[in-house]
Design a protein around this motif. Structure first.
Motif, short mmCIF file in Angstrom:
data_model
loop_
_atom_site.label_atom_id
_atom_site.label_comp_id
_atom_site.label_asym_id
_atom_site.label_seq_id
_atom_site.Cartn_x
_atom_site.Cartn_y
_atom_site.Cartn_z
N UNK A 189 0.84 -1.18 0.00
CA UNK A 189 0.00 0.00 0.00
C UNK A 189 0.88 1.24 0.00
N UNK A 190 0.27 2.42 -0.05
CA UNK A 190 1.02 3.67 -0.09
C UNK A 190 1.82 3.86 1.19
N UNK A 191 2.93 4.61 1.04
CA UNK A 191 3.79 4.90 2.20
C UNK A 191 3.04 5.79 3.18
N UNK A 192 3.17 5.48 4.47
CA UNK A 192 2.51 6.25 5.53
C UNK A 192 3.58 7.04 6.27
N UNK A 193 3.67 8.35 6.07
CA UNK A 193 4.75 9.13 6.70
C UNK A 193 4.54 9.29 8.20
N UNK A 194 5.63 9.65 8.87
CA UNK A 194 5.56 9.96 10.31
C UNK A 194 5.48 8.76 11.22
N UNK A 195 5.87 7.58 10.76
CA UNK A 195 5.76 6.38 11.58
C UNK A 195 7.08 5.97 12.24
N UNK A 196 8.20 6.60 11.86
CA UNK A 196 9.48 6.25 12.48
C UNK A 196 9.41 6.50 13.99
N UNK A 197 10.13 5.69 14.74
CA UNK A 197 10.09 5.76 16.21
C UNK A 197 11.50 5.85 16.75
N UNK A 198 11.71 6.78 17.66
CA UNK A 198 12.96 6.89 18.41
C UNK A 198 12.58 6.95 19.89
#
Length: 287
Positions: free
Chosen positions: A197-206
């Protein structure tokens, strides 16, 4: 000692297949009390994960995978003890690879004072896992999975000093850092497969967790103790990834923190002694 184990696992209710696991474990203790351990396992039919979708009745099917681990430890009776563990997991069909290295040295300076360090580095490449769940107008669920590279570093320092048989102080400091770098996204099909599916931005986690515990313990009577504890806690989470451990640790230490101070007293009451004391008191009153 060598163990060969075959394990067939299903859900209890409903009775659905989870995995078939074959494992081989070998542990050798040498004359000088050094220990070497080897472990290998394979899941030839993959693994049906009923928990990662976070939706009852759904499943994510992980394909065939195999793993291994090597543990080694020196003589624990010596002032210096060395221990390490190295392991890996590989699932070729979805290019999922995980490896980790743990080092746990310990120094006993005297019978009263000892310090240990636990260090863990883990890299999980092309890990597939749940991201989010949404519903349409008919309340049909859409479960989104992501392919991500996860890096985890954990460092723990333990120091203990024993003043006497009744008093001691312990210091424990821990920094846990884990970040996930998302590479692509999918929707989970009910049969357990994934569709792009399309890329979902803002999902990276630190994510960071830094804690310090200082504890003083006093055993003032048999079975009774008083403990005084100071705790410092820092937790941070964002979506901006850090490339440097030192830079990440510095940002964590500058974040808001919580300090707490507590005192706990445990007193052991012996019922038989209390009963004897009450009986003697009644006898004196009767006289």
């Amino acid at each position: 000692q060598t163990d060969l184990v075959a394990l067939y696992t299903t859900q209890y209710r409903p009775n659905r297949f989870k995995t078939l696991d074959f494992s081989l474990n070998n542990t050798v203790t040498f004359v000088k009390y050094w220990t070497n351990g080897l472990y290998a396992a394979i899941q030839p039919m993959g693994y049906n994960d009923y928990y990662e979708p976070r939706m009852p009745g759904w499943v994510y099917k992980m394909p065939l995978n195999y793993s291994g681990e090597w543990q080694f430890a020196s003589d624990a009776r010596k002032p210096f003890r060395y221990y390490h563990t190295f392991g890996f997991l590989n699932s070729p069909d979805n290019h999922h690879a995980r490896y980790y290295l743990g080092l746990m040295p310990r120094i006993r300076f005297s019978d009263r004072f000892s310090v240990s360090l636990t260090m863990l580095y883990e890299k999980d490449l092309n890990n597939y896992g749940w991201v989010a769940t949404s519903y349409d107008a008919e309340m049909t669920p859409y479960i989104y999975f992501g392919r991500r590279d996860i890096t985890t570093i954990s460092n723990v320092i333990n120091a203990r000093y024993i003043f006497s048989t009744k008093t001691s102080v312990t210091l424990r400091a821990r920094h846990y850092w884990s970040q996930a770098d998302y590479l692509s996204f999918y929707t989970l099909n009910f049969e357990g497969t994934l569709s792009g599916c399309d890329f979902i931005p803002g999902q990276d986690i630190n994510f960071n967790a830094f804690t310090v515990d200082l504890q003083f313990v006093w055993y003032f009577a048999p079975g009774s103790e008083m403990s005084v504890v100071w705790k410092n806690v820092i937790n941070t989470m964002g979506d901006e990834l850090e490339q440097s451990y030192i830079s990440d640790l510095g940002n964590t230490l500058r974040a808001p923190q919580t300090n707490s101070f507590s005192i706990k007293v445990l007193y052991y009451l012996d019922y038989l002694n209390i009963k004897k004391a009450l009986s003697k008191k009644k006898k004196r009153q009767g006289e």
